[in-house]
Design a protein around this motif. Structure first.
Motif, short mmCIF file in Angstrom:
data_model
loop_
_atom_site.label_atom_id
_atom_site.label_comp_id
_atom_site.label_asym_id
_atom_site.label_seq_id
_atom_site.Cartn_x
_atom_site.Cartn_y
_atom_site.Cartn_z
N ARG A 132 37.09 42.98 34.19
CA ARG A 132 36.48 42.39 35.37
C ARG A 132 37.31 42.79 36.59
O ARG A 132 38.52 42.64 36.60
CB ARG A 132 36.44 40.86 35.22
CG ARG A 132 35.65 40.15 36.30
CD ARG A 132 35.40 38.68 35.93
NE ARG A 132 36.57 38.00 35.43
CZ ARG A 132 37.38 37.23 36.16
NH1 ARG A 132 37.15 37.05 37.44
NH2 ARG A 132 38.44 36.64 35.61
N ARG A 133 36.63 43.32 37.61
CA ARG A 133 37.29 43.75 38.84
C ARG A 133 36.85 42.82 39.97
O ARG A 133 35.67 42.54 40.10
CB ARG A 133 36.94 45.20 39.14
CG ARG A 133 37.51 46.15 38.08
CD ARG A 133 36.99 47.58 38.25
NE ARG A 133 37.63 48.48 37.32
CZ ARG A 133 37.19 48.76 36.10
NH1 ARG A 133 36.09 48.19 35.65
NH2 ARG A 133 37.84 49.60 35.32
N VAL A 134 37.81 42.36 40.79
CA VAL A 134 37.53 41.33 41.78
C VAL A 134 38.16 41.70 43.12
O VAL A 134 39.30 42.17 43.17
CB VAL A 134 38.14 39.98 41.31
CG1 VAL A 134 37.85 38.88 42.32
CG2 VAL A 134 37.64 39.61 39.93
N ASN A 135 37.41 41.45 44.18
CA ASN A 135 37.94 41.48 45.54
C ASN A 135 37.81 40.07 46.08
O ASN A 135 36.74 39.66 46.53
CB ASN A 135 37.18 42.48 46.41
CG ASN A 135 37.64 43.89 46.20
OD1 ASN A 135 38.82 44.13 45.97
ND2 ASN A 135 36.72 44.83 46.25
N PRO A 136 38.89 39.28 46.03
CA PRO A 136 38.82 37.89 46.47
C PRO A 136 38.49 37.75 47.95
O PRO A 136 38.90 38.58 48.77
CB PRO A 136 40.23 37.35 46.21
CG PRO A 136 40.83 38.29 45.22
CD PRO A 136 40.22 39.62 45.50
N GLU A 137 37.78 36.66 48.27
CA GLU A 137 37.51 36.36 49.67
C GLU A 137 38.83 36.18 50.41
O GLU A 137 39.80 35.69 49.85
CB GLU A 137 36.70 35.07 49.78
CG GLU A 137 35.23 35.26 49.49
CD GLU A 137 34.43 34.01 49.81
OE1 GLU A 137 34.66 33.41 50.88
OE2 GLU A 137 33.60 33.65 48.97
N GLY A 138 38.85 36.60 51.64
CA GLY A 138 40.04 36.44 52.46
C GLY A 138 40.99 37.62 52.41
O GLY A 138 41.93 37.67 53.20
N LEU A 139 40.78 38.57 51.48
CA LEU A 139 41.60 39.78 51.43
C LEU A 139 40.86 40.92 52.12
O LEU A 139 39.63 40.97 52.14
CB LEU A 139 41.94 40.15 49.99
CG LEU A 139 42.83 39.17 49.24
CD1 LEU A 139 43.10 39.67 47.83
CD2 LEU A 139 44.13 38.93 49.97
N HIS A 140 41.62 41.87 52.64
CA HIS A 140 41.04 42.97 53.41
C HIS A 140 40.11 43.83 52.54
O HIS A 140 40.27 43.92 51.33
CB HIS A 140 42.16 43.85 54.00
CG HIS A 140 42.98 44.54 52.96
ND1 HIS A 140 42.62 45.74 52.41
CD2 HIS A 140 44.14 44.19 52.36
CE1 HIS A 140 43.52 46.12 51.52
NE2 HIS A 140 44.45 45.18 51.47
N TYR A 176 38.83 50.67 45.77
CA TYR A 176 39.51 50.00 44.67
C TYR A 176 39.29 48.49 44.77
O TYR A 176 38.76 48.00 45.76
CB TYR A 176 41.01 50.33 44.64
CG TYR A 176 41.80 49.77 45.81
CD1 TYR A 176 42.35 48.50 45.74
CD2 TYR A 176 42.01 50.52 46.94
CE1 TYR A 176 43.08 47.98 46.81
CE2 TYR A 176 42.73 50.01 48.01
CZ TYR A 176 43.26 48.74 47.93
OH TYR A 176 43.97 48.23 48.98
N HIS A 177 39.69 47.76 43.74
CA HIS A 177 39.61 46.30 43.74
C HIS A 177 41.03 45.73 43.78
O HIS A 177 41.95 46.29 43.19
CB HIS A 177 38.89 45.80 42.49
CG HIS A 177 37.42 46.05 42.54
ND1 HIS A 177 36.87 47.28 42.24
CD2 HIS A 177 36.40 45.25 42.88
CE1 HIS A 177 35.57 47.22 42.40
NE2 HIS A 177 35.24 46.00 42.79
N HIS A 178 41.18 44.59 44.43
CA HIS A 178 42.49 43.95 44.53
C HIS A 178 43.00 43.46 43.18
O HIS A 178 44.20 43.49 42.93
CB HIS A 178 42.43 42.77 45.50
CG HIS A 178 42.38 43.16 46.93
ND1 HIS A 178 43.47 43.62 47.62
CD2 HIS A 178 41.35 43.19 47.81
CE1 HIS A 178 43.13 43.90 48.87
NE2 HIS A 178 41.85 43.66 49.00
N VAL A 179 42.11 43.01 42.32
CA VAL A 179 42.50 42.41 41.05
C VAL A 179 41.64 42.99 39.93
O VAL A 179 40.42 43.12 40.07
CB VAL A 179 42.31 40.88 41.07
CG1 VAL A 179 42.73 40.26 39.75
CG2 VAL A 179 43.06 40.25 42.24
N THR A 180 42.29 43.32 38.81
CA THR A 180 41.58 43.74 37.61
C THR A 180 42.04 42.84 36.47
O THR A 180 43.23 42.68 36.25
CB THR A 180 41.88 45.21 37.26
OG1 THR A 180 41.52 46.02 38.38
CG2 THR A 180 41.09 45.65 36.05
N VAL A 181 41.07 42.26 35.76
CA VAL A 181 41.38 41.35 34.66
C VAL A 181 40.86 41.96 33.36
O VAL A 181 39.70 42.36 33.28
CB VAL A 181 40.71 39.97 34.87
CG1 VAL A 181 40.99 39.05 33.70
CG2 VAL A 181 41.18 39.36 36.18
#
Length: 133
Positions: free
Chosen positions: A6-14, A19-24
């Motif tokens: 799962r790849r995520v770009n959290p709200e509040g990050l640029h 790419y994605h900020h977080v990969t789980v």
């Protein structure tokens, strides 16, 4: 059983350039590739320019991933090292990697670094990958 990624770009990050900020990785095994260098099968440096070296690194990384049954979309982390402090050079390496057959690897958590030097004389680029199997 395929490991869920799962790849995520959290709200509040640029916003990112792909790419994605977080990969789980939910479960499963991972493969940690050694830094992929622009060396041919005989161990000599391939390419005297960044583009040629990126192309060799792509070929090497694809071979390393295939050896463990992985494809670029299974990459969960990448670190790209470029011998340069010039943003246009860094951006050009990112663009070439993203447009290559390895491109799906760079939709995940990624870091792009300008560095002073790498391990082999004349080496301009190196790529470090982690993949979920």
């Amino acid at each position: 059983m395929t490991t869920e990624i799962r790849r995520v770009n959290p709200e509040g990050l640029h916003p990112t350039p792909g790419y994605h900020h977080v990969t789980v990785v939910e479960t499963g095994r991972t493969a940690y590739l050694a830094g992929q260098c622009p060396l041919g099968p005989d161990g000599t440096l391939v390419g005297d320019d960044v583009d040629g070296q990126v192309d060799q690194i792509v070929a090497n990384a694809l071979a390393a991933l295939a050896a463990v049954g992985a494809t670029p979309d299974r990459v969960v982390r990448s670190v790209i090292y470029v011998v340069s402090d010039e943003r246009p050079v860094l951006a050009a390496v990112w663009a070439r990697l993203s447009a290559s057959a390895l491109g799906p690897a760079f939709t995940t958590a990624s870091t792009l670094l300008g560095v002073a030097q790498l391990g082999f004389p004349g080496q301009r680029v190196e790529l470090d990958l982690t993949a979920a199997l």
